[in-house]
Design a protein around this motif. Structure first.
Motif, PDB file in Angstrom:
ATOM      1  N   VAL A 133       4.418   9.083 -79.838  1.00  0.00           N
ATOM      2  CA  VAL A 133       5.156  10.176 -79.203  1.00  0.00           C
ATOM      3  C   VAL A 133       4.405  11.486 -79.376  1.00  0.00           C
ATOM      4  N   LYS A 134       3.879  11.747 -80.573  1.00  0.00           N
ATOM      5  CA  LYS A 134       3.115  12.981 -80.817  1.00  0.00           C
ATOM      6  C   LYS A 134       1.886  13.050 -79.913  1.00  0.00           C
ATOM      7  N   SER A 135       1.220  11.931 -79.773  1.00  0.00           N
ATOM      8  CA  SER A 135       0.051  11.887 -78.896  1.00  0.00           C
ATOM      9  C   SER A 135       0.455  12.162 -77.448  1.00  0.00           C
ATOM     10  N   GLY A 136       1.575  11.597 -77.029  1.00  0.00           N
ATOM     11  CA  GLY A 136       2.074  11.844 -75.675  1.00  0.00           C
ATOM     12  C   GLY A 136       2.434  13.300 -75.457  1.00  0.00           C
ATOM     13  N   ILE A 137       3.026  13.934 -76.474  1.00  0.00           N
ATOM     14  CA  ILE A 137       3.364  15.363 -76.369  1.00  0.00           C
ATOM     15  C   ILE A 137       2.095  16.188 -76.194  1.00  0.00           C
ATOM     16  N   ARG A 138       1.106  15.902 -77.006  1.00  0.00           N
ATOM     17  CA  ARG A 138      -0.156  16.640 -76.908  1.00  0.00           C
ATOM     18  C   ARG A 138      -0.798  16.445 -75.527  1.00  0.00           C
ATOM     19  N   ASN A 139      -0.850  15.220 -75.071  1.00  0.00           N
ATOM     20  CA  ASN A 139      -1.467  14.946 -73.769  1.00  0.00           C
ATOM     21  C   ASN A 139      -0.677  15.555 -72.615  1.00  0.00           C
ATOM     22  N   GLU A 156      -3.158  21.640 -66.076  1.00  0.00           N
ATOM     23  CA  GLU A 156      -3.930  21.132 -64.942  1.00  0.00           C
ATOM     24  C   GLU A 156      -3.095  20.962 -63.678  1.00  0.00           C
ATOM     25  N   CYS A 157      -1.822  21.253 -63.749  1.00  0.00           N
ATOM     26  CA  CYS A 157      -0.937  21.050 -62.589  1.00  0.00           C
ATOM     27  C   CYS A 157      -1.277  22.032 -61.470  1.00  0.00           C
ATOM     28  N   ALA A 158      -1.356  21.501 -60.265  1.00  0.00           N
ATOM     29  CA  ALA A 158      -1.757  22.316 -59.116  1.00  0.00           C
ATOM     30  C   ALA A 158      -0.584  22.921 -58.355  1.00  0.00           C
ATOM     31  N   THR A 159       0.571  22.299 -58.428  1.00  0.00           N
ATOM     32  CA  THR A 159       1.713  22.803 -57.655  1.00  0.00           C
ATOM     33  C   THR A 159       2.912  23.054 -58.577  1.00  0.00           C
ATOM     34  N   PRO A 160       3.802  23.938 -58.175  1.00  0.00           N
ATOM     35  CA  PRO A 160       5.002  24.203 -58.983  1.00  0.00           C
ATOM     36  C   PRO A 160       5.876  22.957 -59.166  1.00  0.00           C
ATOM     37  N   GLU A 161       5.936  22.100 -58.170  1.00  0.00           N
ATOM     38  CA  GLU A 161       6.754  20.891 -58.271  1.00  0.00           C
ATOM     39  C   GLU A 161       6.211  19.947 -59.349  1.00  0.00           C
ATOM     40  N   VAL A 162       4.904  19.778 -59.352  1.00  0.00           N
ATOM     41  CA  VAL A 162       4.280  18.913 -60.363  1.00  0.00           C
ATOM     42  C   VAL A 162       4.462  19.533 -61.745  1.00  0.00           C
ATOM     43  N   ARG A 163       4.258  20.838 -61.838  1.00  0.00           N
ATOM     44  CA  ARG A 163       4.426  21.548 -63.108  1.00  0.00           C
ATOM     45  C   ARG A 163       5.855  21.368 -63.642  1.00  0.00           C
ATOM     46  N   THR A 164       6.841  21.450 -62.774  1.00  0.00           N
ATOM     47  CA  THR A 164       8.234  21.263 -63.181  1.00  0.00           C
ATOM     48  C   THR A 164       8.459  19.846 -63.716  1.00  0.00           C
ATOM     49  N   GLU A 165       7.926  18.877 -63.026  1.00  0.00           N
ATOM     50  CA  GLU A 165       8.087  17.486 -63.463  1.00  0.00           C
ATOM     51  C   GLU A 165       7.407  17.252 -64.813  1.00  0.00           C
ATOM     52  N   VAL A 166       6.212  17.779 -64.985  1.00  0.00           N
ATOM     53  CA  VAL A 166       5.492  17.612 -66.259  1.00  0.00           C
ATOM     54  C   VAL A 166       6.241  18.321 -67.394  1.00  0.00           C
ATOM     55  N   ARG A 167       6.796  19.494 -67.107  1.00  0.00           N
ATOM     56  CA  ARG A 167       7.610  20.193 -68.121  1.00  0.00           C
ATOM     57  C   ARG A 167       8.823  19.352 -68.522  1.00  0.00           C
ATOM     58  N   ASN A 168       9.463  18.726 -67.536  1.00  0.00           N
ATOM     59  CA  ASN A 168      10.603  17.856 -67.835  1.00  0.00           C
ATOM     60  C   ASN A 168      10.196  16.686 -68.733  1.00  0.00           C
ATOM     61  N   GLN A 169       9.051  16.102 -68.435  1.00  0.00           N
ATOM     62  CA  GLN A 169       8.545  15.017 -69.270  1.00  0.00           C
ATOM     63  C   GLN A 169       8.225  15.507 -70.677  1.00  0.00           C
ATOM     64  N   LEU A 170       7.672  16.708 -70.777  1.00  0.00           N
ATOM     65  CA  LEU A 170       7.365  17.282 -72.084  1.00  0.00           C
ATOM     66  C   LEU A 170       8.653  17.498 -72.885  1.00  0.00           C
ATOM     67  N   ARG A 171       9.676  18.020 -72.245  1.00  0.00           N
ATOM     68  CA  ARG A 171      10.966  18.229 -72.928  1.00  0.00           C
ATOM     69  C   ARG A 171      11.557  16.897 -73.410  1.00  0.00           C
ATOM     70  N   GLN A 172      11.447  15.866 -72.591  1.00  0.00           N
ATOM     71  CA  GLN A 172      11.953  14.551 -72.994  1.00  0.00           C
ATOM     72  C   GLN A 172      11.178  14.013 -74.197  1.00  0.00           C
ATOM     73  N   ALA A 173       9.877  14.199 -74.174  1.00  0.00           N
ATOM     74  CA  ALA A 173       9.055  13.729 -75.295  1.00  0.00           C
ATOM     75  C   ALA A 173       9.377  14.508 -76.572  1.00  0.00           C
ATOM     76  N   ASP A 222      12.239  15.878 -77.262  1.00  0.00           N
ATOM     77  CA  ASP A 222      13.552  15.399 -77.680  1.00  0.00           C
ATOM     78  C   ASP A 222      13.422  14.059 -78.410  1.00  0.00           C
ATOM     79  N   MET A 223      12.601  13.174 -77.884  1.00  0.00           N
ATOM     80  CA  MET A 223      12.375  11.879 -78.531  1.00  0.00           C
ATOM     81  C   MET A 223      11.771  12.083 -79.923  1.00  0.00           C
ATOM     82  N   HIS A 224      10.821  13.001 -80.037  1.00  0.00           N
ATOM     83  CA  HIS A 224      10.201  13.292 -81.325  1.00  0.00           C
ATOM     84  C   HIS A 224      11.245  13.780 -82.326  1.00  0.00           C
TER      85      HIS A 224
END
Length: 132
Positions: free
Chosen positions: A40-46, A53-70, A72-74
């Motif tokens: 999980v820590k490795s996933g958070i860092r990655n 590296e996100c090129a669009t606001p939509e992708v950035r939002t999705e990656v932020r959501n994934q980061l928040r989930q990770a 939370d899991m941690h």
């Protein structure tokens, strides 16, 4: 339990003592939880790095959501490990003692006859030879 070929393989034929397995389930659970926490820590860092590296606001939002989930899991996993006594992030001395105990258990497992009979299998693999 003994083996007919114990003369050929001196590691075979020794009975296993149930005492060697008494803490095995707790050790396995703690080890699995620690491995999961490190993943999980490795996933958070990655994920955090990929956010740059996100090129669009939509992708950035999705990656932020994934980061928040990770994250939370941690948090949930860390709290579970602390509650179970598998992790002592605020007491390095206790964590060190836990790590020493884990290393000793791992060394005991590696010395069990259960694993020693597999050495012959390793001898069948092609390995580099040392120059004379």
């Amino acid at each position: 339990m003994t083996d007919q070929n114990s003369a050929e393989n001196p590691n075979m034929g020794h009975p296993l003592d149930i005492e060697d397995f008494t803490d095995m389930i707790g050790f396995a659970n703690a080890s699995a939880a620690l491995e999961f926490l490190l993943t999980v820590k490795s996933g958070i860092r990655n994920t955090a790095m990929s956010l740059t590296e996100c090129a669009t606001p939509e992708v950035r939002t999705e990656v932020r959501n994934q980061l928040r989930q990770a994250l939370d899991m941690h948090e949930k996993l860390s709290q579970l490990m602390i509650k179970k006594g598998w992790l002592h992030p605020y007491n390095p001395g206790e964590q060190f003692q836990l790590d020493v105990k884990s290393a000793q258990m791992t060394a005991r497992l590696a010395q069990m006859p259960l694993f020693k009979d597999r050495i012959k299998v390793l001898e069948t693999f092609d390995t580099p030879q040392k120059p004379n």
